[in-house]
Motif scaffolding. Structure first.
Motif, PDB file in Angstrom:
ATOM      1  N   GLU A  19       0.826  -1.207   0.000  1.00 23.15           N
ATOM      2  CA  GLU A  19       0.000   0.000   0.000  1.00 23.15           C
ATOM      3  C   GLU A  19       0.862   1.258   0.000  1.00 23.15           C
ATOM      4  OE1 GLU A  19      -1.999  -2.727   1.976  1.00 23.15           O
ATOM      5  OE2 GLU A  19      -2.443  -2.626  -0.146  1.00 23.15           O
ATOM      6  N   THR A  20       1.921   1.243   0.815  1.00 26.27           N
ATOM      7  CA  THR A  20       2.833   2.386   0.871  1.00 26.27           C
ATOM      8  C   THR A  20       3.452   2.651  -0.494  1.00 26.27           C
ATOM      9  OG1 THR A  20       3.365   1.931   3.190  1.00 26.27           O
ATOM     10  CG2 THR A  20       4.910   3.306   1.976  1.00 26.27           C
ATOM     11  N   VAL A  21       3.830   1.578  -1.193  1.00 29.27           N
ATOM     12  CA  VAL A  21       4.416   1.706  -2.532  1.00 29.27           C
ATOM     13  C   VAL A  21       3.422   2.353  -3.485  1.00 29.27           C
ATOM     14  CG1 VAL A  21       5.165   0.384  -4.556  1.00 29.27           C
ATOM     15  CG2 VAL A  21       6.064  -0.178  -2.298  1.00 29.27           C
ATOM     16  N   VAL A  22       2.175   1.883  -3.471  1.00 26.75           N
ATOM     17  CA  VAL A  22       1.157   2.398  -4.377  1.00 26.75           C
ATOM     18  C   VAL A  22       0.897   3.876  -4.117  1.00 26.75           C
ATOM     19  CG1 VAL A  22      -1.284   2.238  -5.007  1.00 26.75           C
ATOM     20  CG2 VAL A  22       0.069   0.153  -4.731  1.00 26.75           C
ATOM     21  N   GLU A  23       0.762   4.232  -2.857  1.00 25.34           N
ATOM     22  CA  GLU A  23       0.486   5.626  -2.517  1.00 25.34           C
ATOM     23  C   GLU A  23       1.675   6.523  -2.847  1.00 25.34           C
ATOM     24  OE1 GLU A  23      -0.460   5.086   1.558  1.00 25.34           O
ATOM     25  OE2 GLU A  23      -2.389   4.121   1.139  1.00 25.34           O
ATOM     26  N   LYS A 195       8.849  -8.923 -22.432  1.00 24.71           N
ATOM     27  CA  LYS A 195       7.753  -8.146 -21.854  1.00 24.71           C
ATOM     28  C   LYS A 195       7.946  -7.922 -20.355  1.00 24.71           C
ATOM     29  CE  LYS A 195       3.508  -9.071 -22.959  1.00 24.71           C
ATOM     30  NZ  LYS A 195       2.217  -9.770 -23.244  1.00 24.71           N
ATOM     31  N   VAL A 196       9.154  -8.191 -19.864  1.00 24.19           N
ATOM     32  CA  VAL A 196       9.418  -8.078 -18.426  1.00 24.19           C
ATOM     33  C   VAL A 196      10.634  -7.192 -18.173  1.00 24.19           C
ATOM     34  CG1 VAL A 196       9.823  -9.326 -16.270  1.00 24.19           C
ATOM     35  CG2 VAL A 196       8.554 -10.437 -18.130  1.00 24.19           C
ATOM     36  N   SER A 197      10.485  -6.215 -17.292  1.00 21.24           N
ATOM     37  CA  SER A 197      11.594  -5.378 -16.844  1.00 21.24           C
ATOM     38  C   SER A 197      11.764  -5.556 -15.342  1.00 21.24           C
ATOM     39  CB  SER A 197      11.324  -3.891 -17.140  1.00 21.24           C
ATOM     40  OG  SER A 197      11.270  -3.655 -18.523  1.00 21.24           O
ATOM     41  N   VAL A 198      12.974  -5.296 -14.865  1.00 24.27           N
ATOM     42  CA  VAL A 198      13.241  -5.288 -13.427  1.00 24.27           C
ATOM     43  C   VAL A 198      13.383  -3.841 -12.992  1.00 24.27           C
ATOM     44  CG1 VAL A 198      14.837  -5.952 -11.594  1.00 24.27           C
ATOM     45  CG2 VAL A 198      14.354  -7.536 -13.466  1.00 24.27           C
ATOM     46  N   LEU A 199      12.546  -3.430 -12.061  1.00 20.71           N
ATOM     47  CA  LEU A 199      12.548  -2.038 -11.600  1.00 20.71           C
ATOM     48  C   LEU A 199      12.147  -2.003 -10.132  1.00 20.71           C
ATOM     49  CD1 LEU A 199      12.850   0.945 -12.627  1.00 20.71           C
ATOM     50  CD2 LEU A 199      10.361   0.949 -12.885  1.00 20.71           C
ATOM     51  N   ALA A 200      13.000  -1.437  -9.311  1.00 16.72           N
ATOM     52  CA  ALA A 200      12.703  -1.341  -7.883  1.00 16.72           C
ATOM     53  C   ALA A 200      11.570  -0.350  -7.633  1.00 16.72           C
ATOM     54  CB  ALA A 200      13.954  -0.892  -7.125  1.00 16.72           C
ATOM     55  N   GLY A 239       8.760  -3.949  10.154  1.00 17.55           N
ATOM     56  CA  GLY A 239       7.926  -4.691   9.203  1.00 17.55           C
ATOM     57  C   GLY A 239       6.919  -5.565   9.923  1.00 17.55           C
ATOM     58  N   ARG A 240       6.093  -6.234   9.137  1.00 20.65           N
ATOM     59  CA  ARG A 240       5.088  -7.095   9.748  1.00 20.65           C
ATOM     60  C   ARG A 240       5.767  -8.285  10.434  1.00 20.65           C
ATOM     61  NH1 ARG A 240       4.870  -8.239   4.312  1.00 20.65           N
ATOM     62  NH2 ARG A 240       5.029 -10.450   3.703  1.00 20.65           N
ATOM     63  N   PHE A 313      10.456  -6.429  -2.920  1.00 25.05           N
ATOM     64  CA  PHE A 313      11.494  -5.414  -2.710  1.00 25.05           C
ATOM     65  C   PHE A 313      11.109  -4.647  -1.451  1.00 25.05           C
ATOM     66  CE2 PHE A 313      14.379  -2.021  -3.090  1.00 25.05           C
ATOM     67  CZ  PHE A 313      15.333  -2.355  -4.048  1.00 25.05           C
ATOM     68  N   PRO A 314      11.487  -5.160  -0.285  1.00 18.47           N
ATOM     69  CA  PRO A 314      11.045  -4.548   0.972  1.00 18.47           C
ATOM     70  C   PRO A 314      11.501  -3.094   1.094  1.00 18.47           C
ATOM     71  CG  PRO A 314      12.031  -6.704   1.349  1.00 18.47           C
ATOM     72  CD  PRO A 314      12.339  -6.335  -0.066  1.00 18.47           C
ATOM     73  N   SER A 315      10.562  -2.206   1.323  1.00 15.44           N
ATOM     74  CA  SER A 315      10.903  -0.781   1.434  1.00 15.44           C
ATOM     75  C   SER A 315      11.802  -0.505   2.629  1.00 15.44           C
ATOM     76  CB  SER A 315       9.626   0.056   1.530  1.00 15.44           C
ATOM     77  OG  SER A 315       8.827  -0.349   2.629  1.00 15.44           O
ATOM     78  N   VAL A 316      11.770  -1.399   3.641  1.00 17.40           N
ATOM     79  CA  VAL A 316      12.619  -1.182   4.809  1.00 17.40           C
ATOM     80  C   VAL A 316      14.092  -1.145   4.416  1.00 17.40           C
ATOM     81  CG1 VAL A 316      12.684  -3.655   5.329  1.00 17.40           C
ATOM     82  CG2 VAL A 316      13.210  -2.013   7.122  1.00 17.40           C
TER      83      VAL A 316
END
Length: 411
Positions: A19-23, A195-200, A239-240, A313-316
């Motif tokens: 959710e944090t990533v999306v926002e 059709k696939v890229s790697v992006l953090a 984290g959780r 890709f953990p934001s922590v």
């Protein structure tokens, strides 16, 4: 930039890193002049009763109401591109053919392994599990991976249905994976490599600080965590706290390092037993507010990411790098791509208490080494994971997806 993006996400029952990533992504796009629309649902809408669970069982496979609502949404907003994050259980992949029919390209960030594994973790009963790969989703039912036969069956059916009718393969123009490790697994399972890229996941507009600190209005007194490292007070876990994490190994490591304080920041409702089993040098703080998290990082000596599953890709990890903190991390999945041994952190084998103890102790007794690796982490963040670079790449992916869809339409 004259571009409009519709972000599609089914929020989880409780707030998560996804959710944090999306926002954060929506905010970053808007700061670059992109017009952002949102189409979302929340799993919190599902009643914790049998009728609600039964509805979710079927809606995860096909949701005609969501499909109709999304079609109206697309016709009204007319975005240039749709960016999908999570569709389960209330939106469902049924919206994807609508995008194709209306000529709107779909880019999807694959946050987990749900395209090929019903529970999304490639994990069952606390162990890595690849049984469902190769179109064998029935193993999720045979082993009752969710410890709830209705849920396990529903998960297996929705994954199998999407695979068999090619909901993703035929309707998503481009997939974004979070690591080379994840990409390799999904390509082996059938995603076309081209059709696939790697992006953090981008962290923030200003990578010099934790985004939570920026948002909390505390930026004036921000001090990199690597400053005064010898005075830092504890080993931090953020984290959780849930079964797929390597929490009990970390607790045992803490027990053996009795003079070293450990603090855990994160919701532990899925593992309430940790409060009874923790040693005296461990403190569980629960879910922290934004300003509290900023202070939590600032006063830590290191961050430990202990996990038993393939993370996305953990934001922590980016937050630790932003604060100049060294990292002790599980050697599993794509994590060694982010935390490099001896460069910005130290790795340990999941479940290996002795190795984890040695890694933590190495940092604890050597502040200069902590500072060196913490500063290297900040440089890696700025060189490889800074928001500006990642957003330029993401916008390029959008533009290429739009061109591809236009070419297909013209043909």
């Amino acid at each position: 930039m004259n571009l409009s993006v519709a972000i599609v996400h089914n929020y989880y029952g409780k707030h998560s890193g996804e959710e944090t990533v999306v926002e954060n992504l929506a905010s970053l796009l808007e700061r670059r002049g992109v017009l952002v629309y949102s189409f979302s649902r929340s799993s919190a809408e599902i009643a914790d009763r049998l009728p609600g669970k039964m509805a979710a069982f079927f809606l995860g496979i096909h949701n005609p109401l969501a499909k109709r609502e999304f079609e109206n949404f697309l016709k009204e907003k007319r975005p240039d591109v749709v960016h999908v994050h999570n569709l389960y259980p209330l939106i469902s992949p049924s919206i994807l053919p609508v995008c194709k029919a209306l000529g709107v390209p779909v880019v999807m960030t694959v946050h987990n392994y749900r395209l090929v594994c019903p529970n999304g973790l490639l994990m069952c009963r606390g162990e890595i599990c690849h049984r469902c790969l190769g179109g064998r989703e029935y193993w999720c039912v045979f082993r009752n991976c969710e410890n709830d036969i209705l849920k396990s069956t529903g998960y297996a059916l929705r994954t199998a249905a999407s695979r068999l009718i090619r909901r993703y393969l035929d309707n998503v123009v481009h997939f974004i994976c979070l690591s080379e490790f994840q990409k390799n697994i999904l390509v082996r399972e059938g995603l076309p490599a081209d059709k696939v890229s790697v992006l953090a996941n981008p962290l923030s507009v200003d990578d010099k600080m934790d985004p939570r600190q920026r948002d909390s209005g505390m930026t004036d007194d921000w001090i990199p965590a690597s400053a005064g490292m010898a005075e830092k007070g504890y080993v931090a876990y953020v984290g959780r706290i849930s079964p797929e994490k390597d929490i009990f190994t970390l607790l045992e490591a803490a027990r053996r390092l009795g003079d070293v304080p450990f603090k855990f920041a994160g919701d532990y409702h899925r593992m309430p037993e940790v409060l009874k089993q923790k040693p005296d040098n461990c403190e569980f703080l629960g879910q922290l507010k934004a300003a509290e998290v900023a202070s939590f990082y600032k006063n830590a000596r290191m961050v430990v990411l202990a996990t038993r599953c393939y993370e996305g890709f953990p934001s922590v990890l980016l937050e630790a790098m932003a604060g100049g903190l060294p990292i002790v991390c599980s050697r599993i999945g794509g994590l060694p791509e982010i935390v490099e041994e001896g460069v910005n952190g130290l790795l340990y084998e999941t479940g290996n208490v002795g190795e984890l103890v040695a890694r933590i102790q190495t940092f604890w007794v050597n502040p200069d080494f902590c500072k060196k690796l913490g500063e290297a982490g900040r440089r890696k963040l700025q060189d490889k994971y800074n928001a500006e670079t990642l957003m330029v790449r993401l916008l390029s992916i959008y533009e290429n997806a739009i061109k591809k869809r236009k070419n297909v339409t013209c043909e």
